[in-house]
Design a protein around this motif. Structure first.
Motif, mmCIF file in Angstrom:
data_model
loop_
_atom_site.group_PDB
_atom_site.id
_atom_site.type_symbol
_atom_site.label_atom_id
_atom_site.label_comp_id
_atom_site.label_asym_id
_atom_site.label_seq_id
_atom_site.Cartn_x
_atom_site.Cartn_y
_atom_site.Cartn_z
ATOM 1 N N SER A 2 0.282 -28.941 -33.807
ATOM 2 C CA SER A 2 1.710 -28.777 -33.608
ATOM 3 C C SER A 2 2.032 -27.403 -33.041
ATOM 4 O O SER A 2 1.329 -26.438 -33.264
ATOM 5 C CB SER A 2 2.449 -28.950 -34.931
ATOM 6 O OG SER A 2 2.036 -27.974 -35.852
ATOM 7 N N SER A 3 3.115 -27.334 -32.304
ATOM 8 C CA SER A 3 3.618 -26.062 -31.818
ATOM 9 C C SER A 3 5.082 -26.237 -31.483
ATOM 10 O O SER A 3 5.553 -27.341 -31.257
ATOM 11 C CB SER A 3 2.852 -25.578 -30.578
ATOM 12 O OG SER A 3 2.987 -26.502 -29.534
ATOM 13 N N THR A 4 5.813 -25.131 -31.436
ATOM 14 C CA THR A 4 7.230 -25.214 -31.141
ATOM 15 C C THR A 4 7.452 -25.391 -29.653
ATOM 16 O O THR A 4 6.712 -24.885 -28.818
ATOM 17 C CB THR A 4 7.944 -23.932 -31.602
ATOM 18 O OG1 THR A 4 7.301 -22.817 -31.000
ATOM 19 C CG2 THR A 4 7.887 -23.788 -33.115
ATOM 20 N N ALA A 5 8.501 -26.110 -29.318
ATOM 21 C CA ALA A 5 8.854 -26.302 -27.913
ATOM 22 C C ALA A 5 9.508 -25.041 -27.377
ATOM 23 O O ALA A 5 10.207 -24.333 -28.081
ATOM 24 C CB ALA A 5 9.797 -27.489 -27.790
ATOM 25 N N THR A 130 -2.579 -33.121 -37.167
ATOM 26 C CA THR A 130 -2.872 -33.248 -35.733
ATOM 27 C C THR A 130 -1.765 -33.987 -34.979
ATOM 28 O O THR A 130 -1.600 -33.772 -33.781
ATOM 29 C CB THR A 130 -4.214 -33.962 -35.512
ATOM 30 O OG1 THR A 130 -4.209 -35.224 -36.185
ATOM 31 C CG2 THR A 130 -5.361 -33.128 -36.052
ATOM 32 N N ASP A 131 -1.005 -34.841 -35.679
ATOM 33 C CA ASP A 131 0.037 -35.620 -35.007
ATOM 34 C C ASP A 131 1.398 -34.937 -35.007
ATOM 35 O O ASP A 131 2.294 -35.343 -34.261
ATOM 36 C CB ASP A 131 0.182 -36.992 -35.673
ATOM 37 C CG ASP A 131 -1.038 -37.873 -35.471
ATOM 38 O OD1 ASP A 131 -1.854 -37.556 -34.575
ATOM 39 O OD2 ASP A 131 -1.187 -38.865 -36.206
ATOM 40 N N ALA A 132 1.590 -33.912 -35.836
ATOM 41 C CA ALA A 132 2.904 -33.284 -35.964
ATOM 42 C C ALA A 132 3.311 -32.576 -34.671
ATOM 43 O O ALA A 132 2.497 -31.920 -34.028
ATOM 44 C CB ALA A 132 2.889 -32.293 -37.118
ATOM 45 N N THR A 133 4.573 -32.720 -34.305
ATOM 46 C CA THR A 133 5.065 -32.110 -33.064
ATOM 47 C C THR A 133 6.357 -31.327 -33.245
ATOM 48 O O THR A 133 6.803 -30.663 -32.309
ATOM 49 C CB THR A 133 5.312 -33.194 -31.999
ATOM 50 O OG1 THR A 133 6.254 -34.153 -32.500
ATOM 51 C CG2 THR A 133 4.011 -33.901 -31.621
ATOM 52 N N ASP A 134 6.984 -31.387 -34.414
ATOM 53 C CA ASP A 134 8.310 -30.794 -34.571
ATOM 54 C C ASP A 134 8.357 -29.731 -35.669
ATOM 55 O O ASP A 134 9.389 -29.523 -36.298
ATOM 56 C CB ASP A 134 9.344 -31.886 -34.866
ATOM 57 C CG ASP A 134 9.000 -32.701 -36.109
ATOM 58 O OD1 ASP A 134 7.884 -32.511 -36.645
ATOM 59 O OD2 ASP A 134 9.843 -33.508 -36.545
ATOM 60 N N ASP A 138 2.321 -22.956 -35.593
ATOM 61 C CA ASP A 138 1.171 -23.644 -34.998
ATOM 62 C C ASP A 138 0.222 -24.050 -36.116
ATOM 63 O O ASP A 138 -0.432 -23.217 -36.733
ATOM 64 C CB ASP A 138 0.485 -22.699 -34.008
ATOM 65 C CG ASP A 138 -0.635 -23.371 -33.229
ATOM 66 O OD1 ASP A 138 -0.847 -24.583 -33.405
ATOM 67 O OD2 ASP A 138 -1.300 -22.672 -32.436
#
Length: 390
Positions: A2-5, A130-134, A138
């Motif tokens: 995951s990481s911030t947009a 591994t699936d987190a996006t929001d 990191d």
């Protein structure tokens, strides 16, 4: 992972800060464009967002390569399971509030149901991470492999083969060895801390104590070899003597975590391994198990990296423990050094061109994060004296 947009043309400036650079502390500002630091020091460029540090310290975001605190969010009480995504979100917020902007969750691949651990649960956490996006920081995986259990070795091999981990460590919780050099300590820990009966603790002693060293070494070599084939950094856990770290280094292990004695840490340093010790040990002033104190290792010049272990706030607090070193050198143990140890040389220092992970810290009366920027994006603000204007 995951990481911030972050919008590529977004600009941010932190002003009126005491900036901790790799070489010292300077008064000035830090400018950010997109997800990178673009300038450090004096400048008058206009930016979209201004964060006024109000004279507080500006540090690189902390890099924690070993933190198992997510377990307390997943199971706030033994047997009381919370939703996995909720636990990860709670850990995310707790870590950014502690100044950690890159988090390696040390997930234990160990079959220990009374401690709420199993390879299946570890796989569930792996998928969530591994699936987190929001999430705000990191998040990455540190897969801890209990080599006394073949099932757990196979599970970690699967994680490596699926390209889901950035760090793998090998551990063997064996009575009479490492952290549990005293068999009675092993018995008390697994009986009392994990709510076992005396008979169940004795069964574990018999099972793990009968494991041959040749079998353990074969499993260590298999995991380490597979990790290196995949380009994954490896670590060992609770090395008890110089001979053991020599054998692990020969197997290709890169990082020695929590060496039991000073002589072990010294040997790890001599043969080029990175040495990592717990920040809670440093903050508390002693090892929970009567082993090497982090302060003694630092005094001897053999500790490269601090890790949060079970308590994220200790990583920042550890930076401010007086070790008779300049602040910027202490900061490196929680930022640049761990980043370099796991191959993330793009972060961990306030320098033009590096990833813009930054925290604003009020050091008194206890080190507190008042604002945080991750990948160039302001994600946390917790002090009315810190002004954020857009």
């Amino acid at each position: 992972m995951s990481s911030t947009a972050q919008t590529a043309d977004t600009t941010v400036t932190i002003v009126d800060g005491r900036v901790v650079t790799p070489d010292g502390v300077i008064d000035g500002r830090v400018e950010i464009g997109g997800d990178r630091i673009t300038a450090v020091g004096d400048s008058d460029a206009e930016t979209d967002t201004v964060i006024d540090a109000n004279g507080q310290l500006v540090l690189p975001g902390l890099v924690d390569i070993h933190g198992d605190d997510i377990e307390s969010h997943l199971y706030p009480r033994s047997g009381a399971r919370m939703d996995t995504e909720m636990a990860l979100a709670a850990a995310d917020r707790a870590n950014v509030a502690a100044g950690i902007t890159t988090k390696f969750h040390a997930i234990s691949f160990e079959l220990d149901e009374s401690a709420d651990r199993s390879p299946e649960l570890a796989a569930t956490l792996t998928d969530a991470i591994t699936d987190a996006t929001d999430l705000l920081v990191d998040h990455r995986l540190h897969a801890r492999c209990e080599v006394t259990q073949k099932r757990c070795v196979e599970a970690v091999i699967d994680v490596i083969d699926n390209d889901n981990t950035d760090l793998v460590s090998v551990m063997s919780h064996v009575p009479g060895k490492g952290q549990f050099r005293d068999i009675e300590a092993f018995r008390q820990y697994y009986e009392n801390a994990n709510d076992r009966t005396a008979a169940e603790a004795e069964e574990m002693i018999d099972e793990r104590g009968s494991m041959s060293m040749a079998t353990l070494r074969e499993r260590v070599d298999r995991v380490v070899d597979r990790a290196h084939e995949a380009g994954v950094v490896t670590a060992s856990h609770d090395d008890e003597n110089p001979r053991e770290v020599e054998q692990l280094a020969d197997s290709g292990v890169d990082i020695a975590e929590y060496p039991i004695t000073l002589e072990t840490a010294q040997r790890a340093t001599e043969i080029g391994m990175t040495t990592a010790m717990g920040a809670p040990n440093l903050v508390r002033g002693e090892s929970q198990w009567g082993n090497l104190s982090t302060a003694a290792g630092i005094d001897a010049g053999v500790i490269d990296t601090l890790v949060a272990d079970y308590h994220p706030p200790s990583l920042l607090a550890g930076v401010f423990v007086d070790t008779e070193e300049p602040l910027h050198e202490r900061v490196k143990r929680a930022t640049a050094n761990p980043a370099d140890a796991v191959g993330l040389s793009d972060r961990g220092r306030i320098k033009a061109g590096k990833r813009a992970d930054l925290i604003v810290v009020d050091p008194d009366p206890t080190p507190t994060v008042t604002a945080a920027v991750v990948a160039g994006q302001p994600v946390y603000h917790a002090d009315t004296t810190i002004e954020v204007s857009r």
